[in-house]
Design an enzyme around this catalytic site. Structure first.
Site, PDB file in Angstrom:
ATOM      1  N   GLU A  36       0.859  -1.364   0.417  1.00 23.30           N
ATOM      2  CA  GLU A  36       0.162  -0.001   0.019  1.00 23.30           C
ATOM      3  C   GLU A  36       0.403   1.486   0.171  1.00 23.30           C
ATOM      4  O   GLU A  36       0.457   2.234  -0.316  1.00 23.30           O
ATOM      5  CB  GLU A  36      -0.880   0.162   1.047  1.00 23.30           C
ATOM      6  CG  GLU A  36      -2.266  -0.804   1.274  1.00 23.30           C
ATOM      7  CD  GLU A  36      -3.079  -0.249  -0.019  1.00 23.30           C
ATOM      8  OE1 GLU A  36      -3.389   1.064  -0.088  1.00 23.30           O
ATOM      9  OE2 GLU A  36      -3.304  -1.647  -0.454  1.00 23.30           O
ATOM     10  N   CYS A 191     -11.870   2.733 -15.044  1.00 21.93           N
ATOM     11  CA  CYS A 191     -11.842   4.157 -15.051  1.00 21.93           C
ATOM     12  C   CYS A 191     -11.338   4.894 -15.187  1.00 21.93           C
ATOM     13  O   CYS A 191     -10.627   5.735 -13.778  1.00 21.93           O
ATOM     14  CB  CYS A 191     -12.830   4.137 -13.765  1.00 21.93           C
ATOM     15  SG  CYS A 191     -13.473   6.072 -13.302  1.00 21.93           S
ATOM     16  N   CYS A 198     -16.026   3.638 -21.064  1.00 20.00           N
ATOM     17  CA  CYS A 198     -16.821   3.553 -20.267  1.00 20.00           C
ATOM     18  C   CYS A 198     -17.713   2.198 -20.418  1.00 20.00           C
ATOM     19  O   CYS A 198     -19.253   1.633 -20.027  1.00 20.00           O
ATOM     20  CB  CYS A 198     -17.663   4.702 -20.464  1.00 20.00           C
ATOM     21  SG  CYS A 198     -17.014   6.551 -19.529  1.00 20.00           S
ATOM     22  N   CYS A 201     -17.352  -1.210 -18.574  1.00 17.39           N
ATOM     23  CA  CYS A 201     -17.597  -0.484 -17.090  1.00 17.39           C
ATOM     24  C   CYS A 201     -19.034  -1.381 -16.463  1.00 17.39           C
ATOM     25  O   CYS A 201     -19.902  -0.524 -17.264  1.00 17.39           O
ATOM     26  CB  CYS A 201     -17.722   0.997 -16.740  1.00 17.39           C
ATOM     27  SG  CYS A 201     -17.794   1.471 -14.904  1.00 17.39           S
ATOM     28  N   CYS A 207     -23.693   5.588 -13.234  1.00 18.55           N
ATOM     29  CA  CYS A 207     -22.998   6.649 -13.279  1.00 18.55           C
ATOM     30  C   CYS A 207     -23.509   8.254 -13.690  1.00 18.55           C
ATOM     31  O   CYS A 207     -23.478   7.971 -14.969  1.00 18.55           O
ATOM     32  CB  CYS A 207     -21.605   6.167 -14.113  1.00 18.55           C
ATOM     33  SG  CYS A 207     -20.287   7.394 -14.021  1.00 18.55           S
TER      34      CYS A 207
END
Length: 354
Positions: A36, A191, A198, A201, A207
């Site tokens: 991370e 994205c 799109c 997606c 959205c």
């Protein structure tokens, strides 16, 4: 209550998500935490080789906590944002000293560790312990800002708070580990910032930004400021034995704690470098050989670097210390060096192309 956003995302993740990243193997809080931190402002493909090498040298938090800082920084060389490495090292010591070498599974306790904020702590809780916790890294901010058409730059408190509310709302009670990976994957793979896909997606039907044909407008951009320009002389001082003088940078600030080359004020002309070296460093040198200069861009300014190679006649003015070292090139390259300095020492002609 089931959340449609989460359900659609998890269905997509089961078929298209990333299930085989290195930190998914032998998964524990330490490996998740290191990944991370490395992934902050850095792409997965860049991080993977660094993560794997890091795990070989520092397989657990005890190994990292007991390692010299130079060793940690050398494994970070080229990855950038070096404060992350220093904070990682400090936090490892905290885990050993304050938590007996075991990472806590508590948001507040995790956030008490150096370099761990709200989203990183949540990622560790979800990814390592499988418990529900909402994350909000850069990819997630972009997904949520578009899905809900949240106006403004996420660096603004009001915008950030709105995104956190959406993150909390959508994070499911079950499959927290998969959900956090899924939403990060969606931002990284579908994205994306410049070319969002799109049509593929899984949440596009809900959205708001797509419905308005305004996907590229979200999230809002940071207000632009012209980056200041700075200039410095960077000296390759080499003695008769082929050793080069390295200087450790201050612990905070640009390249903090890394070894670099001595610098001189750009107000000195090239014909004044010999005198400046004696005056500023106490070193007697021969005439300088100028190398092609180059510009290196930091997050908040551009630095014009003008390198100069100067053979050293008398090194008695500077002895080895915590701040200075005379090292052969192969020894120097084993230390934590900023990427431009590493290139300058190995391929000075390539440095000019950076």
């Amino acid at each position: 209550m089931s959340d449609r956003f989460a359900d659609q995302l998890l269905t997509w993740y089961d078929q298209h998500g990333r299930h085989n990243l290195p930190w998914h193997h032998n998964r524990n809080a330490y490996r998740v935490w290191v990944s991370e931190i490395m992934l902050q402002q850095t792409q997965v493909t860049t991080v993977i080789p660094y993560f794997e090498a890091f795990m070989v040298s520092f397989p657990d938090v005890h190994a990292l906590a007991s390692a010299p800082e130079d060793d940690v920084l050398s494994h970070w060389s080229g990855l950038g944002y070096y404060a992350r490495a220093r904070n990682l090292h400090k936090a490892a010591k905290q885990v050993v000293e304050e938590f007996g070498g075991e990472f806590p599974c508590d948001q507040e306790q995790l956030e008490s560790l150096t370099g761990i904020g709200r989203s990183t702590a949540a990622a560790i809780i979800a990814q390592a312990f499988g418990k529900r916790a909402a994350i909000l890294d850069g990819n997630v901010k972009r997904v949520l800002a578009r899905y809900h058409a949240v106006p403004g730059w996420p660096g603004q408190t009001q915008v950030l708070n709105a995104l956190w509310e959406h993150a909390e709302t959508h994070t499911p009670q079950d499959r927290a580990r998969d959900y956090t990976q899924a939403i990060m994957d969606l931002g990284a793979m579908v994205c994306t910032r410049s070319k969002p896909a799109c049509d593929s997606c899984p949440i596009s039907d809900g959205c708001a930004a797509r419905a308005r044909n305004e996907v590229k407008l979200y999230p809002g951009s940071k207000p632009k400021k012209a980056k200041p320009e700075k200039t410095t002389w960077m000296l390759i001082l080499e003695d008769g034995e082929g050793r080069i003088l390295l200087e450790r940078r201050p612990p905070s600030g640009i390249w903090g704690g890394l070894w670099s080359l001595p610098e001189l004020d750009p107000a000195y002309g090239s014909e004044e470098l010999q005198e400046a070296c004696e005056k500023e460093l106490g070193i007697t040198c021969q005439n300088p050989d100028l190398i092609s200069g180059f510009r290196h861009t930091f997050s908040h300014y551009h630095l014009h670097i003008q390198p100069a190679r100067l053979p050293v006649i008398d090194v008695s003015g500077i002895a080895d210390s915590d701040r200075h070292r005379w090292l052969h090139r192969d020894e120097a390259l084993s230390l934590g060096l900023p990427a431009p300095i590493r290139t300058l020492l190995t391929e000075p002609e390539q440095a000019a192309l950076l």
